[in-house]
Structure formats: structure tokens, C-alpha cells
Design an enzyme around this catalytic site. Structure first.
Site, PDB file in Angstrom:
ATOM      1  N   SER A 124       0.855  -1.189  -0.020  1.00 60.76           N
ATOM      2  CA  SER A 124       0.107  -0.209   0.025  1.00 60.76           C
ATOM      3  C   SER A 124       0.842   1.057   0.038  1.00 60.76           C
ATOM      4  O   SER A 124       1.911   1.401   0.620  1.00 60.76           O
ATOM      5  CB  SER A 124      -0.788  -0.148   1.317  1.00 60.76           C
ATOM      6  OG  SER A 124      -1.684   1.183   1.184  1.00 60.76           O
ATOM      7  N   LYS A 179      -4.480  -6.986   3.021  1.00 60.12           N
ATOM      8  CA  LYS A 179      -4.464  -5.703   2.040  1.00 60.12           C
ATOM      9  C   LYS A 179      -6.114  -5.469   1.573  1.00 60.12           C
ATOM     10  O   LYS A 179      -6.320  -4.240   1.357  1.00 60.12           O
ATOM     11  CB  LYS A 179      -3.586  -6.191   0.769  1.00 60.12           C
ATOM     12  CG  LYS A 179      -3.590  -4.973  -0.279  1.00 60.12           C
ATOM     13  CD  LYS A 179      -3.159  -3.645   0.475  1.00 60.12           C
ATOM     14  CE  LYS A 179      -2.809  -2.530  -0.524  1.00 60.12           C
ATOM     15  NZ  LYS A 179      -3.739  -2.191  -1.681  1.00 60.12           N
ATOM     16  N   HIS A 182      -7.787  -3.636   4.178  1.00 59.02           N
ATOM     17  CA  HIS A 182      -7.377  -2.488   4.138  1.00 59.02           C
ATOM     18  C   HIS A 182      -8.076  -1.695   3.100  1.00 59.02           C
ATOM     19  O   HIS A 182      -8.401  -0.209   3.521  1.00 59.02           O
ATOM     20  CB  HIS A 182      -5.735  -2.588   3.929  1.00 59.02           C
ATOM     21  CG  HIS A 182      -5.061  -1.064   3.376  1.00 59.02           C
ATOM     22  ND1 HIS A 182      -5.444  -0.572   2.319  1.00 59.02           N
ATOM     23  CD2 HIS A 182      -4.501  -0.317   4.036  1.00 59.02           C
ATOM     24  CE1 HIS A 182      -4.417   0.587   2.101  1.00 59.02           C
ATOM     25  NE2 HIS A 182      -4.302   0.861   3.256  1.00 59.02           N
ATOM     26  N   ASN A 183      -8.106  -2.087   1.936  1.00 63.26           N
ATOM     27  CA  ASN A 183      -8.725  -1.331   0.763  1.00 63.26           C
ATOM     28  C   ASN A 183     -10.136  -0.973   1.180  1.00 63.26           C
ATOM     29  O   ASN A 183     -10.752   0.076   0.901  1.00 63.26           O
ATOM     30  CB  ASN A 183      -8.446  -2.152  -0.526  1.00 63.26           C
ATOM     31  CG  ASN A 183      -7.312  -1.885  -1.329  1.00 63.26           C
ATOM     32  OD1 ASN A 183      -6.232  -1.402  -0.267  1.00 63.26           O
ATOM     33  ND2 ASN A 183      -7.066  -2.052  -2.436  1.00 63.26           N
ATOM     34  N   GLU A 186     -10.302   1.871   3.181  1.00 60.36           N
ATOM     35  CA  GLU A 186     -10.062   2.930   2.565  1.00 60.36           C
ATOM     36  C   GLU A 186     -11.330   3.554   1.664  1.00 60.36           C
ATOM     37  O   GLU A 186     -11.419   4.637   1.678  1.00 60.36           O
ATOM     38  CB  GLU A 186      -8.841   2.561   1.548  1.00 60.36           C
ATOM     39  CG  GLU A 186      -8.423   3.560   0.306  1.00 60.36           C
ATOM     40  CD  GLU A 186      -7.416   2.617  -0.537  1.00 60.36           C
ATOM     41  OE1 GLU A 186      -6.373   2.245  -0.246  1.00 60.36           O
ATOM     42  OE2 GLU A 186      -7.874   2.582  -1.733  1.00 60.36           O
TER      43      GLU A 186
HETATM   44  C1  6PG Z   1      -3.069   1.354  -1.809  1.00 55.85           C
HETATM   45  C2  6PG Z   1      -4.313   1.448  -2.703  1.00 55.85           C
HETATM   46  C3  6PG Z   1      -4.135   0.806  -4.032  1.00 55.85           C
HETATM   47  C4  6PG Z   1      -5.202   1.296  -4.987  1.00 55.85           C
HETATM   48  C5  6PG Z   1      -6.336   0.879  -4.874  1.00 55.85           C
HETATM   49  C6  6PG Z   1      -7.666   1.626  -5.758  1.00 55.85           C
HETATM   50  O1  6PG Z   1      -3.269   0.928  -0.732  1.00 55.85           O
HETATM   51  O2  6PG Z   1      -2.005   1.845  -2.296  1.00 55.85           O
HETATM   52  O3  6PG Z   1      -5.500   0.781  -2.113  1.00 55.85           O
HETATM   53  O4  6PG Z   1      -4.052  -0.496  -3.818  1.00 55.85           O
HETATM   54  O5  6PG Z   1      -5.001   2.548  -5.567  1.00 55.85           O
HETATM   55  O6  6PG Z   1      -6.644  -0.468  -5.104  1.00 55.85           O
HETATM   56  O7  6PG Z   1      -8.790   0.986  -5.580  1.00 55.85           O
HETATM   57  P1  6PG Z   1      -9.853   1.049  -6.405  1.00 55.85           P
HETATM   58  O8  6PG Z   1      -9.347   1.322  -7.710  1.00 55.85           O
HETATM   59  O9  6PG Z   1     -10.851   0.130  -6.211  1.00 55.85           O
HETATM   60  O10 6PG Z   1     -10.361   2.524  -5.967  1.00 55.85           O
END
Ligand code: 6PG
Length: 457
Positions: A124, A179, A182-183, A186
Site C-alpha cells: 500500500s 490488503k 485495508h482497501n 480505504e
Molecule cells: C493502496 C491502494 C491501491 C489502489 C487501490 C485503488 O493501498 O495503495 O489501495 O492498492 O490505489 O486498489 O482501488 P480502487 O481502484 O478500487 O479504488
């Protein structure tokens, strides 16, 4: 001299990981089919050895080889099957993309049949983090972790205490699972900031600069997070005399990790509605044409009811806490089921820096004991956040509803909290309905066992 690590795919992430590794004194080989990209990378750092031949690339690596895949998740199988023609027993292939953990488990089995180690490494921090220090979530054999940990730790982000933001989370997809969640967090944090912005804009009639200032102020204390910090910057970015944010079409894209989080929540029976509502809002946002047609018919002309900033701040913190509470519940449940090595303390350390969800709230969780992560809502510190947040959230929701402003995540926080803190939900009526039409039976408070009532007699 043989390289200590090879990188397959030098898109934005791969090239920056290569540069990070070289800066930390490692020898790196890079493979890509695009020779122009390889040339650019060479121009940036001539110590990186570049290859357009997969065979020569693999031959350039020290044995047992370590090969990091930095390719789109839909290309992993293709690249893996090509690589398997060249690698040898005991070599390791590390998938550094956002792959579904179940696919990682399948790929690990496939590789192990050939004596090859396979690692799912969640990375990430985006391309910038890849260069300066990403947060990393490692899932694979402990022996492979022992071999690779010092190399990976050297390029990882560092916590305030100087600890590398990477750890061993278990075998078989543990890294990619974490991960993914985590997303999911996010997604929910981003939706929450977007709703907060919308409330300040439409209920309080504030402009981008004023909202940016509020976010900057919030970013000095417990509300602070990387996502809030970048949002404050995004809001004041201009092109000529116009704010860039006002020119961006309101359709949020997604690559799947948020949806996977929701699906895992459903599979394991853990409430994950706050992440799910964020995924749903991205879906609703993508239905732009329908929204425009319906807005012409129904969009409200209510006069806005403003909110108090202190209430918004308290409700925002309350919401962030519940997002993490749901996520930790899911992580702990899946960890137990899969016999992984994940724990709250490790996650807080990994997510302390470098990752997209880094925040004061997560940083402060380093004070928690392990048992606290299984029910954050019982912790006295968090009870205070809830006691302030709850009445504030009530006021925020009353303003958004009377102002006709959509705030689904804030609403879901309230509904989740009301449900999870209700000792007797009307679900007994659902049990009765199921029994009435399907004779499914129900448990009773005055008897033991499953009881079926003769409703129709
Ligand atoms: C990170 C982000 C990275 C990516 C996302 C975007 O942790 O660096 O999460 O992995 O920017 O996967 O996800 P979406 O395109 O689904 O918003």
C-alpha cells in the site's frame, strides 16, 4: 554479478519499487515487454539491469531467486505460467498486486507442486509510497519470510519509532486478505470524507477553500489521516481560476477490493455494512444518466440546515471508529478460521505509516491490548468517542435529511450502532414469518431446542 531480486512489470508501482530497492543498496533486475519503459528506467538509474527476455531475466538472479510481480491482477496467471517455465525449485515468486486471497491460495498450491514458493504481498501507498517506503502485508511460508524479511524491511515505510511497516501475517493468502480489508477501510474512509465535504458544502454553504481549511485544522489532532490531508489539498487545487475538483465527473470507479471485502464479510457472517455502503455508493455514482433524469424530477429544493462543526467532527470520529471496529471483527474471524498469524498489534504497526489508511486513530491503537481489538466498543477510550459522537450524529442526520443531502455512510453508522446495541431486535418476528410460511422452526426463550408452531391449524 547476480541480482538479489527481480521485478516483473515496471509500471508506476514496479519501477518505483525497483528504484527504492536500488537506493537501499540491493541489486535489481527488471523485466518488461515494453523496451521504451525499460530504457526510461535505465536512464533514471543505470544500476538497474533491464531485460525484455524472461529467460535472461531469470538467469540474472541470485539463487534461490526472488521475483516480485508488479502486474495488473488479471495478468498474474499468465505471467506466472510463463515464469514457471524458467524458475527452479526453492525460487520464490511474490505477487505484489491486489489479488483476491483465494486466488493467491490456489496459486500457492500450484507453485508448491513444482517446488516453487509463492507469496501474496499486499503493498500500500501507491507509486509514491513504493519509492519512498510502502506499507506491506506478507502472506506466505515462514521460511520465505525469514529469507526475504530484511530486504523487504529495508524498503518499507517506518513508524514513528523507526519500525518497518511490514510483518508476517501467515501462510496462504493472509497478506492479500489483509490488503483487501485495508482497501475496504480505504473505501469507507473516502466515502466518509466525501459525505463530510458535501455536508459542509450544501448544509453549511461553504466553499472549497473554507472546507479545505476545516480539514487542515482537523488534521492536527485525533481526526488526522492521510486521506483527510490529501482531500484538503485536492479541494484547493486550481486550473486557471477554477477548482479542479468542480470539473471532475461524479462517477467513482473501482477495481474490486472493496467489493471483495463486502463479499468476505457476507461469507463469514460479520457485519461490514460501512464498507459495503461505500462500495454501493460508488455503484450508485456510476449510474450518472439515471441520477440526472431522476434529479430533474425529485431533487429537493429544501433550504439547508447548517451543522455545528464540533458535531460534524464528533460524528466523523465516531464513524471512523465503527469502520475500524467492523473491519477488525472480520479480520479476527477470518484469521481464526484460516489459522493465520494476524493480530491487531501487527496490523496497527503495518498501517502506522506508508499506507493509504494511516491515521492518528490507527496510530493510537498501538496502545491497545490484543484482546481490545475483538471488541473496540468496550474500550473506555472509545466509549467516550461514542458518547460524544452519538448525539452529534443524530443532529448531523437530522440536518442532512431536512436539507435533502445524501449521507448514506453516516446513516449506516447510526443504524449499525442502534442495531448492535439493541438487546432485543424485531428479528423474532422474522423467525415467526419463516416458520409460518416455511416451517423453518425457531428457538424460544421459554424452552430449549428448535420449535415449530402449527400456524395454520
Ligand atoms: C493502496 C491502494 C491501491 C489502489 C487501490 C485503488 O493501498 O495503495 O489501495 O492498492 O490505489 O486498489 O482501488 P480502487 O481502484 O478500487 O479504488
Amino acid at each position: 554479478m547476480s541480482s538479489s531480486i527481480g521485478i516483473v512489470g515496471i509500471g508506476a508501482m514496479g519501477r518505483n519499487l525497483a528504484l527504492n530497492l536500488i537506493l537501499k543498496g540491493h541489486t535489481v533486475s527488471a523485466y518488461d515487454i515494453d523496451s521504451d519503459q525499460l530504457q526510461q528506467l535505465q536512464n533514471e538509474n543505470s544500476n538497474i539491469r533491464t531485460f525484455t527476455s524472461l529467460g535472461h531475466f531469470v538467469d540474472s538472479l541470485a539463487k534461490p531467486r526472488s521475483i516480485l510481480l508488479s502486474v495488473s491482477s488479471h495478468l498474474v496467471d499468465e505471467v506466472l505460467s510463463d515464469l514457471l517455465n524458467f524458475v527452479e525449485k526453492e525460487d520464490s515468486i511474490i505477487d505484489g498486486g491486489n489479488s483476491h486471497y483465494k486466488l493467491t491460495q490456489t496459486r500457492q498450491v500450484l507453485c508448491e507442486e513444482k517446488g516453487i514458493e509463492f507469496v501474496g504481498l499486499g503493498i500500500s501507498g501507491g507509486p509514491k509510497g513504493a519509492k519512498t517506503g510502502p506499507s506491506m502485508m506478507f502472506g506466505g511460508k515462514l521460511s520465505v519470510w525469514n529469507r526475504l524479511s530484511s530486504l523487504l524491511q529495508s524498503i518499507a515505510a517506518k513508524s514513528k519509532e523507526g519500525l518497518p511497516c511490514i510483518d508476517y501475517l501467515g501462510d496462504n493468502g493472509a497478506g492479500h486478505f489483509v490488503k483487501t480489508i485495508h482497501n475496504g477501510i480505504e473505501y469507507a474512509d473516502m466515502q466518509l470524507i466525501a459525505e463530510t465535504y458535501e455536508i459542509l458544502k450544501r448544509c453549511n454553504s461553504l466553499g472549497n477553500e473554507e472546507i479545505s481549511d476545516i480539514f487542515k485544522k482537523w488534521n492536527q489532532g485525533i481526526l488526522s489521516s492521510y486521506l483527510l490531508e490529501i482531500s484538503a489539498e485536492i479541494l484547493v487545487e486550481k486550473e486557471q481560476d477554477r477548482f479542479l475538483v468542480d470539473l471532475i465527473i461524479d462517477k467513482a470507479a473501482q477495481k474490486g477490493t472493496g467489493r471483495w471485502s463486502s463479499e468476505i464479510g457476507l461469507e463469514y457472517g460479520i457485519p461490514l455494512d460501512l464498507i459495503t455502503i461505500a462500495v454501493q455508493q460508488r455503484i450508485i455514482s456510476s449510474h450518472k444518466d439515471k441520477r440526472v433524469i431522476l434529479a430533474n424530477l425529485y431533487e429537493s429544493n429544501h433550504s439547508p440546515t447548517s451543522v455545528a462543526l464540533e458535531d460534524l467532527a464528533s460524528a466523523y470520529l465516531f464513524a471512523r471508529l465503527l469502520i475500524l471496529e467492523q473491519a477488525f471483527n472480520l479480520i479476527i474471524t477470518v484469521n481464526t478460521d484460516q489459522s493465520w498469524k494476524i493480530n491487531g498489534g501487527k496490523l496497527v504497526k503495518i498501517w502506522e505509516n506508508g499506507c493509504i489508511i494511516r491515521s492518528s486513530l490507527i496510530h493510537q491503537m498501538s496502545k491497545l491490548e490484543e484482546k481490545d481489538f475483538s471488541n473496540l466498543l468496550l474500550n473506555p477510550d472509545y466509549q467516550e468517542i461514542i458518547q460524544h459522537g452519538l448525539p452529534s450524529l443524530q443532529k448531523i442526520l437530522s440536518s442532512t435529511i431536512t436539507s435533502g443531502v445524501s449521507s448514506p455512510l453516516f446513516s449506516s453508522v447510526m443504524q449499525y450502532f442502534l442495531s448492535i446495541t439493541t438487546s432485543r431486535l424485531p428479528s423474532y418476528l422474522i423467525q415467526a414469518q419463516r416458520d409460518y410460511f416455511g416451517s423453518h422452526g425457531f428457538e424460544r426463550s421459554d424452552r430449549t431446542g428448535l420449535y415449530r408452531h402449527k400456524w395454520l391449524d
